[in-house]
Design a protein around this motif. Structure first.
Motif, short mmCIF file in Angstrom:
data_model
loop_
_atom_site.label_atom_id
_atom_site.label_comp_id
_atom_site.label_asym_id
_atom_site.label_seq_id
_atom_site.Cartn_x
_atom_site.Cartn_y
_atom_site.Cartn_z
N MET A 4 0.82 -1.21 0.00
CA MET A 4 0.00 0.00 0.00
C MET A 4 0.86 1.26 0.00
SD MET A 4 -3.12 -1.03 -0.04
CE MET A 4 -4.04 0.38 0.53
N GLY A 5 2.14 1.11 0.34
CA GLY A 5 3.02 2.28 0.35
C GLY A 5 2.92 3.06 1.64
N ASP A 6 3.68 4.15 1.70
CA ASP A 6 3.74 4.97 2.89
C ASP A 6 2.54 5.90 2.91
OD1 ASP A 6 4.57 6.25 5.15
OD2 ASP A 6 6.02 7.53 4.14
N ARG A 7 1.69 5.77 3.91
CA ARG A 7 0.48 6.59 3.98
C ARG A 7 0.30 7.18 5.37
NH1 ARG A 7 -4.42 3.54 0.68
NH2 ARG A 7 -3.39 3.49 -1.37
N VAL A 8 -0.43 8.26 5.41
CA VAL A 8 -0.88 8.82 6.68
C VAL A 8 -2.40 8.88 6.65
CG1 VAL A 8 1.17 10.15 7.25
CG2 VAL A 8 -0.54 11.16 5.73
N SER A 9 -3.01 8.74 7.81
CA SER A 9 -4.47 8.70 7.86
C SER A 9 -5.07 10.09 7.74
CB SER A 9 -4.92 8.06 9.17
OG SER A 9 -4.59 8.91 10.26
N LYS A 10 -6.38 10.13 7.44
CA LYS A 10 -7.08 11.41 7.37
C LYS A 10 -7.04 12.11 8.73
CE LYS A 10 -11.45 13.59 6.03
NZ LYS A 10 -11.54 14.43 7.25
N ALA A 11 -7.13 11.33 9.80
CA ALA A 11 -7.09 11.92 11.14
C ALA A 11 -5.74 12.58 11.40
CB ALA A 11 -7.36 10.84 12.19
N GLU A 12 -4.66 11.97 10.95
CA GLU A 12 -3.32 12.56 11.11
C GLU A 12 -3.21 13.85 10.30
OE1 GLU A 12 0.03 9.23 11.64
OE2 GLU A 12 -1.31 8.81 9.95
N ILE A 13 -3.74 13.83 9.08
CA ILE A 13 -3.69 15.02 8.23
C ILE A 13 -4.49 16.16 8.85
CG2 ILE A 13 -4.28 15.97 5.96
CD1 ILE A 13 -3.84 13.12 4.85
N ASP A 14 -5.71 15.83 9.35
CA ASP A 14 -6.56 16.84 9.96
C ASP A 14 -5.89 17.46 11.19
OD1 ASP A 14 -8.46 16.38 8.05
OD2 ASP A 14 -9.72 15.09 9.32
N GLN A 15 -5.23 16.60 11.98
CA GLN A 15 -4.55 17.08 13.18
C GLN A 15 -3.43 18.06 12.82
OE1 GLN A 15 -2.98 13.99 15.73
NE2 GLN A 15 -1.61 15.40 16.79
N ALA A 16 -2.62 17.69 11.83
CA ALA A 16 -1.51 18.55 11.41
C ALA A 16 -2.02 19.83 10.76
CB ALA A 16 -0.61 17.79 10.44
N SER A 17 -3.15 19.75 10.10
CA SER A 17 -3.71 20.92 9.41
C SER A 17 -4.19 21.98 10.38
CB SER A 17 -4.87 20.49 8.50
OG SER A 17 -4.42 19.59 7.50
N GLU A 18 -4.46 21.59 11.61
CA GLU A 18 -4.95 22.54 12.61
C GLU A 18 -3.82 23.34 13.26
OE1 GLU A 18 -7.21 20.38 15.45
OE2 GLU A 18 -8.83 19.88 14.04
N ILE A 19 -2.56 22.92 13.03
CA ILE A 19 -1.43 23.63 13.63
C ILE A 19 -1.09 24.87 12.81
CG2 ILE A 19 0.99 23.46 14.31
CD1 ILE A 19 -0.95 21.73 15.94
N HIS A 20 -1.04 26.00 13.48
CA HIS A 20 -0.72 27.25 12.79
C HIS A 20 0.74 27.23 12.34
CE1 HIS A 20 -0.38 31.52 11.89
NE2 HIS A 20 -1.69 31.64 12.06
N VAL A 21 0.99 27.73 11.16
CA VAL A 21 2.35 27.69 10.60
C VAL A 21 3.35 28.43 11.49
CG1 VAL A 21 1.95 29.74 9.14
CG2 VAL A 21 3.73 28.08 8.51
N LEU A 22 2.93 29.51 12.13
CA LEU A 22 3.85 30.27 12.98
C LEU A 22 4.14 29.54 14.30
CD1 LEU A 22 2.51 33.87 12.30
CD2 LEU A 22 4.72 32.94 11.60
N ASP A 23 3.14 28.87 14.85
CA ASP A 23 3.38 28.06 16.04
C ASP A 23 4.34 26.92 15.71
OD1 ASP A 23 1.81 29.46 17.87
OD2 ASP A 23 -0.01 28.41 17.27
N TYR A 24 4.18 26.34 14.53
CA TYR A 24 5.07 25.26 14.08
C TYR A 24 6.51 25.75 13.99
CZ TYR A 24 7.29 22.00 10.76
OH TYR A 24 8.15 21.13 10.15
N LEU A 25 6.71 26.90 13.36
CA LEU A 25 8.06 27.44 13.19
C LEU A 25 8.67 27.84 14.52
CD1 LEU A 25 7.53 29.59 9.99
CD2 LEU A 25 8.88 27.51 10.18
N GLN A 26 7.88 28.42 15.42
CA GLN A 26 8.38 28.78 16.74
C GLN A 26 8.89 27.55 17.47
OE1 GLN A 26 8.97 32.12 17.32
NE2 GLN A 26 7.50 32.39 18.95
N THR A 27 8.12 26.47 17.42
CA THR A 27 8.51 25.23 18.11
C THR A 27 9.74 24.61 17.46
OG1 THR A 27 6.17 24.86 18.66
CG2 THR A 27 7.66 23.00 18.91
N LYS A 28 9.89 24.77 16.16
CA LYS A 28 11.06 24.23 15.46
C LYS A 28 12.32 25.06 15.75
CE LYS A 28 11.21 21.45 12.36
NZ LYS A 28 11.61 20.01 12.33
#
Length: 324
Positions: A1-25
């Protein structure tokens, strides 16, 4: 089936604000007006508080943390989703439109000990332990719950107006460890160390370079100010405030010292201000290596080398040879 991520994982990541992500990185961000931020090292990479980003020099853009992770770090979609979800996101960004909002220092993030911070500064950065303990005593540094060092920005009455956070553990990024300016920090402020009655001011690119310079040089009657980068606004504000304070004490302001990194960006910054301020007011101190902490590390290594070269006592054979 190959490397996949679930819809729930995608939805969770989509809720993270890009600036909060960069700050944490640990990516360095500069606020540009009410609704925009700019990457401190990629100045054509800009972010809107609505979550959109655009990289002008690459003529590309997107929405959210997933698309940005793919462009900035070269990740595949699945890798980006997992990277966003795998972080303990630090939601410190303030997206309100009140630009005059007072900085509120998060005291509840502090821990009572600075053991991790001290070990990092002394053992990794080679800063004198007495200097580190003095900074702690004067409440200029602290440690947070994530083992980061907090360098507190204080104004002339001791009020905290911002802060840098510096990680004490390795991270998988080009800077090697987490670095962050706390959201809401005074836009033209920076970590400041006053020695004696400051009648001159020296500027640095980071708090650790500032402390390293002090540890090596031990200057008198000076204000040391970190710009957390190369910021004209912080530079000019720092000079004006120091001159005003000198005038209030009936002291003569002596000079400005630029002590930024020994690289192309630092040289360009120094040359620009040399043309504006002239030779009489300006002094340029250039580290021998990339920055002042590299110089300090080199100095400590030479000190250890000299200690190891102490001549050992004569052996009995050598003593007899010497007596003959």
């Amino acid at each position: 089936m190959g490397d996949r991520v679930s819809k729930a994982e995608i939805d969770q990541a989509s809720e993270i604000h890009v600036l909060d992500y960069l700050q944490t990185k640990g990516e360095p961000l500069l606020q540009q007006g009410d609704n925009y931020y700019r990457h401190a090292e990629h100045d054509s990479l800009v972010f809107n508080t609505n979550g959109k980003w655009y990289w002008n020099s690459r003529n590309t853009g997107g929405m959210g943390a997933i698309s940005l992770a793919r462009e900035l770090y070269g990740m595949k979609f699945q890798e980006a989703v997992r990277d966003v979800n795998g972080l303990k996101i630090t939601k410190t960004m303030d997206f309100s439109k009140d630009t005059n909002k007072e900085f509120i220092y998060p005291n509840h993030y502090e821990v009572s000990s600075i053991e991790n911070a001290k070990n990092y500064l002394v053992n990794e950065r080679c800063i004198d332990e007495k200097v580190v303990l003095a900074l702690r005593k004067h409440d200029l540094i602290a440690e947070d719950k994530l083992k980061n060092i907090v360098f507190k920005w204080k104004d002339k009455v001791g009020k905290i107006v911002g802060a840098d956070r510096q990680g004490t553990t390795k991270m998988e990024n080009k800077r090697g460890s987490f670095k962050q300016i706390m959201a809401g920090s005074k836009s033209d402020g920076g970590f400041t160390l006053d020695i004696g009655r400051p009648n001159k001011i020296a500027f640095f690119e980071s708090p650790i370079d500032l402390v390293s310079y002090y540890d090596m040089i031990r200057p008198d009657h000076i204000r040391l100010l970190s710009m957390s980068g190369l910021k004209d606004h912080t530079f000019t504000t720092g000079i004006k405030e120091t001159i005003v304070e000198c005038n209030e004490r009936n002291d003569t302001f002596e000079k400005v010292i630029i002590a930024v990194d020994n690289d192309a960006a630092g040289e360009k910054f120094s040359q620009k201000w040399e043309q504006i301020l002239g030779d009489e007011m300006l002094q340029i101190d250039v580290p021998k290596n990339k920055d002042w902490n590299d110089d300090l590390k080199q100095q400590r290594a030479l000190e250890r080398q000299k200690q190891n070269q102490i001549v050992p006592p004569f052996s009995k054979n050598k003593e007899a040879e010497y007596e003959r």
